[in-house]
Write a protein that holds these residues in place. Structure first.
Motif, PDB file in Angstrom:
ATOM      1  N   VAL A  78       0.812  -1.217   0.000  1.00  0.00           N
ATOM      2  CA  VAL A  78       0.000   0.000   0.000  1.00  0.00           C
ATOM      3  C   VAL A  78       0.848   1.271   0.000  1.00  0.00           C
ATOM      4  N   ILE A  79       0.368   2.238  -0.789  1.00  0.00           N
ATOM      5  CA  ILE A  79       0.937   3.589  -0.752  1.00  0.00           C
ATOM      6  C   ILE A  79      -0.200   4.518  -0.337  1.00  0.00           C
ATOM      7  N   SER A  80       0.039   5.293   0.698  1.00  0.00           N
ATOM      8  CA  SER A  80      -0.979   6.227   1.170  1.00  0.00           C
ATOM      9  C   SER A  80      -0.406   7.628   1.020  1.00  0.00           C
ATOM     10  N   THR A  81      -1.060   8.453   0.206  1.00  0.00           N
ATOM     11  CA  THR A  81      -0.535   9.805   0.021  1.00  0.00           C
ATOM     12  C   THR A  81      -1.349  10.817   0.828  1.00  0.00           C
ATOM     13  N   LEU A  82      -0.636  11.733   1.447  1.00  0.00           N
ATOM     14  CA  LEU A  82      -1.260  12.777   2.266  1.00  0.00           C
ATOM     15  C   LEU A  82      -1.709  13.912   1.334  1.00  0.00           C
ATOM     16  N   SER A  83      -2.546  13.570   0.373  1.00  0.00           N
ATOM     17  CA  SER A  83      -3.008  14.543  -0.616  1.00  0.00           C
ATOM     18  C   SER A  83      -4.173  13.943  -1.373  1.00  0.00           C
ATOM     19  N   VAL A  84      -4.932  14.834  -2.015  1.00  0.00           N
ATOM     20  CA  VAL A  84      -5.971  14.325  -2.918  1.00  0.00           C
ATOM     21  C   VAL A  84      -5.389  14.169  -4.319  1.00  0.00           C
ATOM     22  N   GLY A  85      -4.445  15.045  -4.679  1.00  0.00           N
ATOM     23  CA  GLY A  85      -3.784  14.935  -5.981  1.00  0.00           C
ATOM     24  C   GLY A  85      -2.866  13.725  -5.983  1.00  0.00           C
ATOM     25  N   PHE A  86      -2.809  13.043  -7.137  1.00  0.00           N
ATOM     26  CA  PHE A  86      -1.946  11.851  -7.202  1.00  0.00           C
ATOM     27  C   PHE A  86      -1.064  11.853  -8.450  1.00  0.00           C
ATOM     28  N   ASP A  87      -0.862  13.064  -8.995  1.00  0.00           N
ATOM     29  CA  ASP A  87      -0.042  13.194 -10.199  1.00  0.00           C
ATOM     30  C   ASP A  87       1.441  12.942  -9.943  1.00  0.00           C
ATOM     31  N   HIS A  88       1.832  12.824  -8.681  1.00  0.00           N
ATOM     32  CA  HIS A  88       3.239  12.569  -8.349  1.00  0.00           C
ATOM     33  C   HIS A  88       3.561  11.067  -8.342  1.00  0.00           C
ATOM     34  N   SER A 309      -4.934   9.437   6.155  1.00  0.00           N
ATOM     35  CA  SER A 309      -3.845   8.730   5.455  1.00  0.00           C
ATOM     36  C   SER A 309      -3.315   7.577   6.315  1.00  0.00           C
ATOM     37  N   ALA A 310      -3.336   7.737   7.636  1.00  0.00           N
ATOM     38  CA  ALA A 310      -2.913   6.629   8.514  1.00  0.00           C
ATOM     39  C   ALA A 310      -3.918   5.481   8.437  1.00  0.00           C
ATOM     40  N   ASN A 311      -5.199   5.806   8.454  1.00  0.00           N
ATOM     41  CA  ASN A 311      -6.222   4.756   8.384  1.00  0.00           C
ATOM     42  C   ASN A 311      -6.220   4.062   7.020  1.00  0.00           C
ATOM     43  N   ASN A 312      -5.972   4.827   5.954  1.00  0.00           N
ATOM     44  CA  ASN A 312      -5.837   4.203   4.627  1.00  0.00           C
ATOM     45  C   ASN A 312      -4.673   3.216   4.625  1.00  0.00           C
ATOM     46  N   LEU A 313      -3.571   3.655   5.223  1.00  0.00           N
ATOM     47  CA  LEU A 313      -2.376   2.819   5.254  1.00  0.00           C
ATOM     48  C   LEU A 313      -2.626   1.516   6.002  1.00  0.00           C
ATOM     49  N   LEU A 314      -3.255   1.646   7.174  1.00  0.00           N
ATOM     50  CA  LEU A 314      -3.532   0.455   7.988  1.00  0.00           C
ATOM     51  C   LEU A 314      -4.423  -0.534   7.240  1.00  0.00           C
ATOM     52  N   ALA A 315      -5.454   0.000   6.573  1.00  0.00           N
ATOM     53  CA  ALA A 315      -6.365  -0.877   5.829  1.00  0.00           C
ATOM     54  C   ALA A 315      -5.617  -1.590   4.711  1.00  0.00           C
ATOM     55  N   GLY A 316      -4.723  -0.867   4.072  1.00  0.00           N
ATOM     56  CA  GLY A 316      -3.935  -1.475   2.996  1.00  0.00           C
ATOM     57  C   GLY A 316      -3.021  -2.576   3.527  1.00  0.00           C
ATOM     58  N   LEU A 317      -2.462  -2.339   4.709  1.00  0.00           N
ATOM     59  CA  LEU A 317      -1.570  -3.349   5.313  1.00  0.00           C
ATOM     60  C   LEU A 317      -2.368  -4.596   5.706  1.00  0.00           C
ATOM     61  N   GLN A 318      -3.583  -4.356   6.199  1.00  0.00           N
ATOM     62  CA  GLN A 318      -4.382  -5.467   6.744  1.00  0.00           C
ATOM     63  C   GLN A 318      -5.324  -6.100   5.719  1.00  0.00           C
ATOM     64  N   GLY A 319      -5.349  -5.516   4.512  1.00  0.00           N
ATOM     65  CA  GLY A 319      -6.198  -6.080   3.461  1.00  0.00           C
ATOM     66  C   GLY A 319      -7.674  -5.856   3.701  1.00  0.00           C
ATOM     67  N   THR A 320      -8.007  -4.755   4.368  1.00  0.00           N
ATOM     68  CA  THR A 320      -9.426  -4.443   4.610  1.00  0.00           C
ATOM     69  C   THR A 320      -9.841  -3.218   3.780  1.00  0.00           C
ATOM     70  N   ASP A 321     -11.116  -2.821   3.888  1.00  0.00           N
ATOM     71  CA  ASP A 321     -11.602  -1.665   3.121  1.00  0.00           C
ATOM     72  C   ASP A 321     -10.931  -0.383   3.609  1.00  0.00           C
ATOM     73  N   MET A 322     -10.486   0.411   2.667  1.00  0.00           N
ATOM     74  CA  MET A 322      -9.887   1.697   3.054  1.00  0.00           C
ATOM     75  C   MET A 322     -10.976   2.757   3.166  1.00  0.00           C
TER      76      MET A 322
END
Ligand code: NDP
Ligand code: DGY
Length: 328
Positions: A78-88, A309-322
């Motif tokens: 999982v990659i969790s970005t602290l932004s809404v833009g994802f062009d980077h 972004s922390a909760n997104n990251l955790l969900a990605g690590l645990q394979g649950t809904d972000m």
């Protein structure tokens, strides 16, 4: 037989608000290593820090490309970005590797729309120039023809990209007495009815608007969208505002448009590069207001972004809904 849960490795590329760090440390599923600075992580440290990571929490100033993904290796979930833009981020490469992506939509919409309105008013009513005149003794008396600008009442506003933020900007501008609200994008929006928004071709928006506000995403289609041709179609009295991404604008063409009087003034919260070098020609112009990419910069918004972004990251690590997964 009970198997102990494996502690996963997470790399965070910058000092972020405590709210986010607390969530990660209390979850007990990952070991966090943090580039504990307000300044960007040097590339070599990013490549080192991400090696073997299961999760990466990054910022819009980190270029997440093949090199970074290779350095992370096959553990990366999982990659969790602290932004809404994802062009980077190199989305094609990320997708190929089956890595999930979290981002921070909605929670920053109000703050960014508010800043856009503030920048528009500051630019159109020449607030920074006025402040400087007061400090420098240029304020001699009340003068009928001094420091006049442009008002929203009775105006036509054109929003390029009536998404979450574009719509929030439109909602805030309408009560200033905006007569006509135009917008352009790839598709017409049913929700535009709330602001009596009229979906028009880009050329129509550019030539008819008194205020042109850019709030679209940066994509291959929008890169360099605001160029010589674009500025030539704008009214000489029009105000140009960009709070999306710097690369949507051709800055040389904007400089020409502003210095020749082709357009009245511009307010930018985003530039190319960031930071804009202090000797950049745009900074010599009185009719150009440049801010240091502070659209979402309220204490509470940044705190909520960090939590999300922390909760997104955790969900990605645990394979649950972000809470906010980017579907791409
Ligand atoms: P949304 O996805 O809700 O909106 C993006 C908009 O871009 C959509 O309405 C979309 O229109 C439009 N768009 C996409 N392609 C084009 C195109 N070719 N021409 C015109 N419009 C297009 O995102 P948000 O509103 O949440 O955020 C928008 C952007 O704002 C972010 O991507 C980010 O770059 C920037 N941002 C800047 C901040 C700052 O601090 N200055 C803070 C937060 C965000 P359509 O649906 O018709 O395709
Ligand atoms: C974003 O989220 O994309 C902004 O540019 C910073 O909040």
């Amino acid at each position: 037989m009970h198997t102990a849960q494996k502690i996963m490795k997470v790399f965070i590329t910058r000092r972020i608000p405590q709210e986010g760090l607390k969530i990660l440390s209390q979850a007990g599923v990952c070991k966090v290593s943090l580039w504990d600075s307000d300044e960007p992580v040097p590339r070599a440290e990013l490549l080192k820090g991400v090696a073997g990571a299961h999760g990466l929490l990054c910022l819009l100033s980190d270029k997440i490309d093949t090199e970074v993904l290779d350095a992370a290796g096959p553990n990366l979930k999982v990659i969790s970005t602290l932004s809404v833009g994802f062009d980077h981020m190199a989305m094609d490469e990320i997708k190929k590797r089956g890595v999930r992506v979290g981002y921070t939509p909605d929670v920053l919409t109000d703050a960014t729309a508010e800043l856009t309105v503030a920048l528009l008013l500051a630019t159109a009513r020449r607030l920074p120039e006025g402040v400087v005149e007061v400090i420098n003794g240029g304020w001699s008396t009340w003068k009928p023809l001094w420091l006049c600008g442009y008002g929203l009442s009775g105006s036509t506003v054109g929003v390029i990209g009536l998404g979450r933020i574009g719509m929030a900007i439109a909602r805030r501008l309408k009560p200033f007495g905006v007569k006509k609200l135009l917008y352009s994008g790839r598709t017409a929006k049913s929700y535009a009815a709330e602001v009596e928004g009229e979906y028009v071709p880009l050329d129509t928006l550019v030539s008819e608007s008194d205020f042109v506000v850019v709030s679209c995403a940066l994509t291959p289609d929008t890169q360099g969208l605001c160029n010589k041709d674009f500025f030539c179609k704008m009214k000489n009295t029009a105000v140009f505002i960009n709070t999306s991404r710097g690369a949507v604008v051709n800055q040389e063409d904007l400089y020409q448009a502003l210095s020749s009087g082709q357009i009245a003034c511009a307010g930018l919260d985003v530039t190319t590069p960031e930071p804009l070098p202090t000797d950049h020609p745009l900074l010599t112009l009185k009719n150009c207001v440049v801010l240091p990419h502070i659209g979402s910069a309220t204490y509470s918004t940044r705190g909520v972004m960090a939590e999300l972004s922390a909760n997104n990251l955790l969900a990605g690590l645990q394979g649950t809904d972000m809470p906010s997964e980017l579907k791409f």
